[in-house]
Design an enzyme around this catalytic site. Structure first.
Site, PDB file in Angstrom:
ATOM      1  N   SER A 234       0.834  -1.195   0.000  1.00 65.35           N
ATOM      2  CA  SER A 234       0.000   0.000   0.000  1.00 65.35           C
ATOM      3  C   SER A 234       0.876   1.255   0.000  1.00 65.35           C
ATOM      4  CB  SER A 234      -0.957  -0.054   1.196  1.00 65.35           C
ATOM      5  OG  SER A 234      -2.053   0.792   1.032  1.00 65.35           O
ATOM      6  N   ASP A 459      -8.802  -4.249  -6.330  1.00 63.24           N
ATOM      7  CA  ASP A 459      -8.285  -3.695  -5.077  1.00 63.24           C
ATOM      8  C   ASP A 459      -9.046  -2.411  -4.761  1.00 63.24           C
ATOM      9  OD1 ASP A 459      -6.711  -2.272  -3.125  1.00 63.24           O
ATOM     10  OD2 ASP A 459      -4.987  -3.508  -3.685  1.00 63.24           O
ATOM     11  N   HIS A 487      -7.308  -6.041  -0.919  1.00 58.68           N
ATOM     12  CA  HIS A 487      -6.181  -5.109  -0.955  1.00 58.68           C
ATOM     13  C   HIS A 487      -4.870  -5.863  -0.879  1.00 58.68           C
ATOM     14  CE1 HIS A 487      -3.961  -1.501  -0.586  1.00 58.68           C
ATOM     15  NE2 HIS A 487      -3.880  -1.451   0.720  1.00 58.68           N
TER      16      HIS A 487
END
Length: 517
Positions: A234, A459, A487
């Site tokens: 991320s 995602d 994710h």
């Protein structure tokens, strides 16, 4: 990596729950750990590992970490870095570091530095959960090393609001629809920015991604590694890409999973993230409908309307939770968003929404608290404050309340359910009181070794196109695509992604660019 009030990027939910790896520490010869004065293993530096980029940084690059046992077989230490790299002889801060030693010391190949995203999520927690985050081929041969980036966790944490104020901030309507709610929203925009400056002092101006990446190179040297092996998820992909741009000659094997697009504006990031969460929500609702007898309704649109209507109902009348706190609309929003990070959490969202429809907001409040790192006695870390401080220092872009209506059509088109929340989120950095001392960078990582970028097609937090764009932006970027929900892509049930990632990290086998899994 995730929203500032779910809008500003990017909290990874790969912060798994469960026990950390308990690893036996065995002392070996040659390139394996040798005993430090405290009896805790350390590593002999590789040639050139501690060479500093400038003479005034030499004391930081030559420091030796003093490791102490910190439970479950893990080792902890503090790394000293300059508060301001432009003034390395000035004030210093300490960075918290946690290492999970390789479970097969005889096969150890080095240290893998990891970051879970946020910005603001503690990297030490991520490393402590290495046995759940990574598969055994990685944990067998790597010391997994996490650090709390400056301003977060136990590394000179920024402070912006009291816990009581933070509760109010999280609970407020993220989609204000009355003059009173707009005024309250504006109040918190100003209060957050002023609070960071007032409560954190000089630190508030020195928590940029660039400075955290510089800290990562000092950590690499202290670990005795001549090149950095790194896994970032991320927002951790932004941190890793920035590191590669600053120190291309120190790049070893870097994996960037759930990538952030560094080539587009803050507005475009928010717009595309709104679309990402809409895609995830629609996948969740469609699954419910396809299963039959869906509690949300008989069609996709029925389900979406039911969820949006429920948020309006909570806005008008907060729900009882059986405790001394009500479920307010901000909490309800976070409670719905959190389970969209992983398909595995959809059943939890079912339970939370069904209870909410029946007037019980307890489960949604628990999910909101988990999202915002709030425990029964208060906040367990400062991630809800650090995400603001870091994002807004990196990019202080903001609009005013008067400018929001002009942005609504684009956001509502991208996300009919959540778009207005993201549009109002464009105000978030309007109250920031400090400025970065680091110039912006056009991140290319020219001259770096191959960098693997992983993107997942559905995602919610980091849309797939972001990974495509980051892989293209990095001169040595190599893309792996995972077709799936949730994710990030590694260790998400896709053997193709897992095996390609592990072959790269362990053997240096660079996957085919564009590998589709």
């Amino acid at each position: 990596m995730t929203i500032r009030r779910a809008v500003a990027l990017l909290v990874v939910l790969g912060l798994v729950l469960g026990s950390a790896l308990t690893a036996a520490v065995v002392l070996l010869a040659d390139d394996s750990p040798s005993a430090s004065p405290s009896g805790v293993p350390t590593t002999t530096p590789e040639p050139g590992a501690t060479d500093a980029p400038s003479p005034d940084l030499a004391p930081f690059y030559s420091q030796q970490l003093s490791w102490d046992s910190c439970g479950d077989g893990n080792l902890c230490a503090l790394l000293t870095v300059p508060l301001d790299y432009a003034d390395p002889t000035g004030e210093t801060i300490e960075i918290a570091v946690l290492k999970v030693p390789a479970s097969e010391p005889g096969d150890r190949i080095g240290s893998l530095v990891v970051n879970p995203g946020g910005p603001g999520a503690p990297g030490t927690d991520y490393a402590a959960n290495a046995a759940q985050v990574f598969r055994s081929p990685i944990t067998d041969v790597y010391d997994v090393v996490g650090f709390d980036p400056r301003g977060t966790g136990s590394s000179a944490a920024v402070d912006c609001l009291t816990d009581e104020d933070l509760d109010e901030y999280v609970a407020e309507d993220p989609d204000p629809d009355t003059d009173e709610e707009v005024a309250q929203y504006e109040h918190w925009v100003e209060a957050f920015g002023a609070g960071c400056a007032d409560r954190s002092g000089d630190l508030a101006a020195h928590v940029t991604t660039i400075e955290a990446a510089r800290d990562m190179d000092v950590l690499r040297a202290a670990l005795g590694e001549s090149e950095l092996a790194y896994f970032g998820a991320s927002y951790g992909t932004k941190l890793g890409a920035t590191y590669a741009d600053l120190f291309p000659d120190r790049v070893g094997r870097l994996v960037l999973d759930g990538a952030v697009d560094l080539s587009i504006s803050s507005r475009e990031l928010s717009l595309e993230q709104a679309a990402g969460f809409e895609t995830a929500l629609r996948a969740y609702v469609q699954h419910c409908v396809d299963e039959g007898d869906c509690f949300l309704g008989d069609s996709l649109q029925d389900g979406l309307d039911r969820i949006k209507g429920f948020l309006d109902e909570v806005d008008a009348q907060p729900l009882d939770t059986g405790g001394d706190r009500l479920l307010e609309v901000g909490n309800a929003f976070y409670g719905i968003v959190l389970p969209l990070y992983s398909r595995d959490y959809w059943t939890i969202l079912d339970e939370a929404l069904q209870a909410g429809f029946d007037g019980d907001g307890a489960v949604l409040l628990q999910l909101s608290d988990l999202y915002n790192s709030r425990g029964p006695g208060g906040y367990t870390d400062n991630s809800s404050e650090a995400i603001y401080a870091i994002n807004c220092l990196d990019d202080p872009y903001a609009i005013t309340a008067e400018e929001v209506p002009a942005n609504l059509p684009d956001f509502e088109e991208a996300s009919p359910t959540f778009g207005t929340v993201f549009a109002w989120g464009l105000m978030s950095c309007g109250g920031i009181r400090v400025q970065s001392t680091e110039p912006e960078r056009d991140v290319r990582a020219a001259g770096a070794a191959p960098i693997v970028v992983i993107g997942t097609t559905r995602d919610p937090a980091t849309p797939y196109d972001w990974a495509v764009n980051l892989a293209e932006q990095l001169e040595s970027g190599v893309l792996i695509s995972r077709d799936g929900d949730g994710h990030t892509g590694y260790n998400s049930g896709n053997d193709c992604v897992d095996e390609a990632t592990e072959a790269y990290l362990i053997d240096g086998a660079v996957p085919e660019d564009g590998l589709s899994c």
